[in-house]
Scaffold this motif. Structure first.
Motif, PDB file in Angstrom:
ATOM      1  N   PRO A 160       1.143  -1.207  -0.129  1.00  0.00           N
ATOM      2  CA  PRO A 160      -0.088   0.337   0.021  1.00  0.00           C
ATOM      3  C   PRO A 160       1.068   1.489  -0.010  1.00  0.00           C
ATOM      4  O   PRO A 160       0.336   2.231  -0.463  1.00  0.00           O
ATOM      5  N   GLU A 161       1.378   1.082   0.177  1.00  0.00           N
ATOM      6  CA  GLU A 161       2.559   2.268   0.027  1.00  0.00           C
ATOM      7  C   GLU A 161       3.684   2.557  -0.566  1.00  0.00           C
ATOM      8  O   GLU A 161       4.508   3.250  -0.716  1.00  0.00           O
ATOM      9  N   SER A 162       3.194   1.397  -1.973  1.00  0.00           N
ATOM     10  CA  SER A 162       4.165   1.824  -3.081  1.00  0.00           C
ATOM     11  C   SER A 162       3.986   3.117  -3.858  1.00  0.00           C
ATOM     12  O   SER A 162       2.674   4.033  -3.773  1.00  0.00           O
ATOM     13  N   THR A 163       4.669   3.610  -4.608  1.00  0.00           N
ATOM     14  CA  THR A 163       4.674   4.915  -5.413  1.00  0.00           C
ATOM     15  C   THR A 163       4.001   4.730  -6.731  1.00  0.00           C
ATOM     16  O   THR A 163       3.178   5.496  -6.880  1.00  0.00           O
ATOM     17  N   VAL A 164       3.858   4.019  -7.595  1.00  0.00           N
ATOM     18  CA  VAL A 164       2.956   3.090  -8.769  1.00  0.00           C
ATOM     19  C   VAL A 164       2.507   1.526  -7.724  1.00  0.00           C
ATOM     20  O   VAL A 164       3.585   1.103  -8.223  1.00  0.00           O
ATOM     21  N   SER A 165       0.955   1.489  -8.628  1.00  0.00           N
ATOM     22  CA  SER A 165       0.615  -0.156  -8.095  1.00  0.00           C
ATOM     23  C   SER A 165      -0.700   0.021  -9.213  1.00  0.00           C
ATOM     24  O   SER A 165      -0.931   0.869  -9.255  1.00  0.00           O
ATOM     25  N   MET A 166      -0.300  -1.662 -10.009  1.00  0.00           N
ATOM     26  CA  MET A 166      -1.960  -1.392 -10.619  1.00  0.00           C
ATOM     27  C   MET A 166      -1.970  -3.157 -10.913  1.00  0.00           C
ATOM     28  O   MET A 166      -0.517  -4.222 -10.533  1.00  0.00           O
ATOM     29  N   TRP A 167      -3.497  -3.704 -10.933  1.00  0.00           N
ATOM     30  CA  TRP A 167      -3.438  -4.877 -11.387  1.00  0.00           C
ATOM     31  C   TRP A 167      -4.439  -4.895 -12.754  1.00  0.00           C
ATOM     32  O   TRP A 167      -5.774  -4.277 -12.262  1.00  0.00           O
ATOM     33  N   LEU A 168      -4.646  -6.049 -13.242  1.00  0.00           N
ATOM     34  CA  LEU A 168      -5.868  -5.868 -14.445  1.00  0.00           C
ATOM     35  C   LEU A 168      -6.186  -7.883 -14.221  1.00  0.00           C
ATOM     36  O   LEU A 168      -4.770  -8.287 -14.820  1.00  0.00           O
ATOM     37  N   ASN A 169      -6.817  -8.209 -14.206  1.00  0.00           N
ATOM     38  CA  ASN A 169      -7.437  -9.396 -14.517  1.00  0.00           C
ATOM     39  C   ASN A 169      -8.121  -9.453 -15.448  1.00  0.00           C
ATOM     40  O   ASN A 169      -9.923  -9.061 -14.928  1.00  0.00           O
ATOM     41  N   GLY A 170      -9.006  -9.899 -16.265  1.00  0.00           N
ATOM     42  CA  GLY A 170      -9.420 -10.643 -17.274  1.00  0.00           C
ATOM     43  C   GLY A 170      -8.571 -11.003 -18.582  1.00  0.00           C
ATOM     44  O   GLY A 170      -7.216 -10.714 -18.906  1.00  0.00           O
ATOM     45  N   LYS A 171      -9.439 -11.242 -20.072  1.00  0.00           N
ATOM     46  CA  LYS A 171      -8.550 -11.142 -20.847  1.00  0.00           C
ATOM     47  C   LYS A 171      -9.364  -9.818 -22.233  1.00  0.00           C
ATOM     48  O   LYS A 171     -10.184 -10.212 -21.958  1.00  0.00           O
ATOM     49  N   PHE A 172      -8.293  -9.892 -22.713  1.00  0.00           N
ATOM     50  CA  PHE A 172      -8.547  -8.944 -24.020  1.00  0.00           C
ATOM     51  C   PHE A 172      -9.227  -9.542 -24.877  1.00  0.00           C
ATOM     52  O   PHE A 172      -9.078 -10.397 -25.295  1.00  0.00           O
ATOM     53  N   LYS A 173     -10.621  -8.350 -25.572  1.00  0.00           N
ATOM     54  CA  LYS A 173     -10.842  -9.301 -26.707  1.00  0.00           C
ATOM     55  C   LYS A 173     -10.300  -9.673 -27.641  1.00  0.00           C
ATOM     56  O   LYS A 173      -9.032  -9.193 -28.410  1.00  0.00           O
ATOM     57  N   PRO A 174     -10.358 -10.747 -29.197  1.00  0.00           N
ATOM     58  CA  PRO A 174      -9.557 -11.103 -29.757  1.00  0.00           C
ATOM     59  C   PRO A 174      -9.813 -10.639 -30.711  1.00  0.00           C
ATOM     60  O   PRO A 174      -8.375  -9.671 -31.254  1.00  0.00           O
ATOM     61  N   THR A 175     -10.247  -9.699 -31.109  1.00  0.00           N
ATOM     62  CA  THR A 175     -10.378  -8.605 -31.790  1.00  0.00           C
ATOM     63  C   THR A 175      -9.022  -7.314 -32.256  1.00  0.00           C
ATOM     64  O   THR A 175      -8.205  -6.652 -32.530  1.00  0.00           O
ATOM     65  N   LEU A 176      -8.967  -6.764 -30.141  1.00  0.00           N
ATOM     66  CA  LEU A 176      -8.012  -5.948 -29.815  1.00  0.00           C
ATOM     67  C   LEU A 176      -6.524  -6.537 -30.099  1.00  0.00           C
ATOM     68  O   LEU A 176      -5.609  -6.172 -30.714  1.00  0.00           O
ATOM     69  N   SER A 177      -6.859  -8.026 -29.637  1.00  0.00           N
ATOM     70  CA  SER A 177      -5.065  -8.538 -29.629  1.00  0.00           C
ATOM     71  C   SER A 177      -4.713  -9.117 -31.054  1.00  0.00           C
ATOM     72  O   SER A 177      -3.326  -8.506 -31.464  1.00  0.00           O
ATOM     73  N   LYS A 178      -5.091  -8.875 -32.190  1.00  0.00           N
ATOM     74  CA  LYS A 178      -4.745  -8.800 -33.515  1.00  0.00           C
ATOM     75  C   LYS A 178      -4.437  -8.200 -34.057  1.00  0.00           C
ATOM     76  O   LYS A 178      -3.437  -8.278 -35.015  1.00  0.00           O
TER      77      LYS A 178
END
Length: 464
Positions: A233-251
């Protein structure tokens, strides 16, 4: 004495009733406004609510404001002597069939002579005919009659006069209460924005800007039960992302890139989770290669060890760790004995690779150990930056100059229904007692002129 107090209390009650009744009446009148029937995006600026919020802030913290700051938005605009009637709510709309990012609005004129002076001298618009004016680059246009003016703001030279004529004459218009923007009329938020995919509300409170959005999600599939590593909690910057990108964006990002941190490599290896953490500053030893002359006047290589302060960064990625390792080895970019990744693969800082059980860790700390424990969360996305620590841990003057007013930014996102997400964000200021809008305007030197350039010159009155 008792009689005096009763009379005083009665007067105060009547004043309060008049105060709230006056603003309520202005809101009712403002929400009777008509908007074009082909409106596809609507922005509402709640002038009265902004005024009340700033007025209350001044009463609570008078020492935070000088003479100019004490004025509400309406008073600041009136000081410009625009000649316009400033309503309780200002509605700005983008219309179907016009160039993207072209916006229109309509005002009543209180003083036609003052408004003409404002148009010619303050806005520096060019008179094209008796009632039509344009900026030199045609990005600002207005059409007026004796009582009303219609304005257009467009990023390109677009013929908007015909649209302005219809807005001025209120042709093809509809009441907000009878449109798909009905809910906008009842919102008390300082700023609200709605289109087919997004409803956003922004409020400027003491020391804080709060943003709440509900939007259609076309690019990401949040996991059903989000989980994340427990970050410091004392980090300067922190981030998380949990899920999948849709195929159209990945392609769209399927091209090969040598950088492991590029979007192309990210989409290639990413599965359903990533986090980022910048905890503090560490010392990293770099080898600097130089040259010098020996006794025979021959140029020889000389290596010098140099200490350098860098961020302590750790990135964890759900990915096939063996595939990533094989990829790095095939490019000769991984020192298998130390885990060091070549600077050609990840420039700027020295990163180290560790992989195990479907997790890839990249860190500027060689001794960092992967922690695969996860905690449950309602949010599939989280981001936080501590600006005070960011400024202390970087030596970039621009960051300190532009971000020194702020304390922290926090953003959260959760899934609320299929293909729809809720985004909540708070931007905190170091000064917790002064209204955020007043502080934000002070960040931009000389008012709006330099930082918010709308292709015309408007001077916000200077502090006296």
């Amino acid at each position: 004495m008792v009689k005096f107090l009763k009379i005083t209390a009665a007067i105060l009650v009547l004043l309060l009733l008049f105060y709230f009744g006056f603003f309520k009446y202005r809101q009712i009148q403002a929400n009777k406004i008509l908007i074009p029937s082909n409106t596809q995006t609507l922005l509402k600026i709640n002038v009265d609510e902004l005024y009340k919020t700033i007025a209350v802030s001044y009463l609570k913290h008078p020492g935070q404001y000088d003479g100019a700051d004490r004025k509400g938005i309406k008073e600041k605009v009136n000081d410009l002597n625009t000649g316009l009637k400033i309503p309780a709510n200002i509605y700005i709309y983008a219309l179907k069939g016009t160039i993207q990012n072209t916006f229109f609005t309509r005002f009543e004129i209180a003083d036609s002579l003052a408004f003409n002076r404002f148009v010619l001298k303050k806005l520096s618009l060019i008179k094209k005919d008796s009632n039509f004016f344009q900026s030199a680059d045609s990005t600002v246009c207005l059409l007026l009659n004796k009582t009303t003016v219609a304005l257009a703001f467009t990023p390109k030279k677009e013929p908007v006069k015909k649209v302005l004529e219809e807005i001025l004459a209120q042709k093809n218009m509809v009441k907000i209460s009878d449109s798909k923007f009905e809910q906008m009329a009842g919102l008390s938020d300082h700023l609200s924005f709605q289109n087919a995919e997004n409803l956003s509300k922004i409020n400027f409170n003491d020391g804080k800007i709060a943003l709440h959005s509900e939007l259609v999600n076309k690019w990401f599939e949040p996991t059903d039960q989000p989980k994340h590593r427990i970050l410091n909690p004392e980090s300067t910057v922190s981030m998380w992302l949990n899920g999948k990108f849709k195929p159209t964006l990945s392609k769209k990002n399927a091209a090969v890139s040598l950088s492991l941190l590029s979007k192309d490599s990210f989409f290639r290896f990413y599965k359903d989770y990533v986090d980022f953490e910048w905890t503090n500053t560490i010392t990293q030893v770099d080898t600097i290669v130089g040259y010098e002359y020996n006794d025979d006047f021959e140029q020889v290589e000389k290596k010098i060890l140099q200490n350098r302060k860098i961020p302590s960064i750790t990135i964890n990625l759900n990915a096939d760790d063996k595939e990533v390792s094989t990829y790095l080895k095939s490019l000769g970019a991984l020192d298998q004995s130390t885990g060091k990744i070549s600077s050609a693969m990840i420039p700027l800082y020295q990163f180290y690779f560790k992989g195990s059980n479907g997790n890839v860790q990249l860190s500027t700390v060689q001794s960092a150990k992967p922690d695969l424990k996860r905690a449950s969360s309602d949010d599939f996305f989280y981001f936080k930056v501590d600006f005070k620590k960011l400024i202390n841990q970087t030596s970039i003057p621009l960051i300190a100059d532009k971000l020194g007013t702020f304390s922290q930014l926090e953003i959260k996102a959760k899934s609320i229904e299929k293909d729809k997400i809720k985004l909540e964000s708070e931007l905190l200021f170091l000064n917790e007692d002064s209204n955020a809008l007043i502080q934000l305007l002070k960040v931009f030197k000389n008012g709006f002129n330099n930082s918010l350039n709308f292709n015309f010159n408007v001077d916000i009155p200077a502090n006296k």
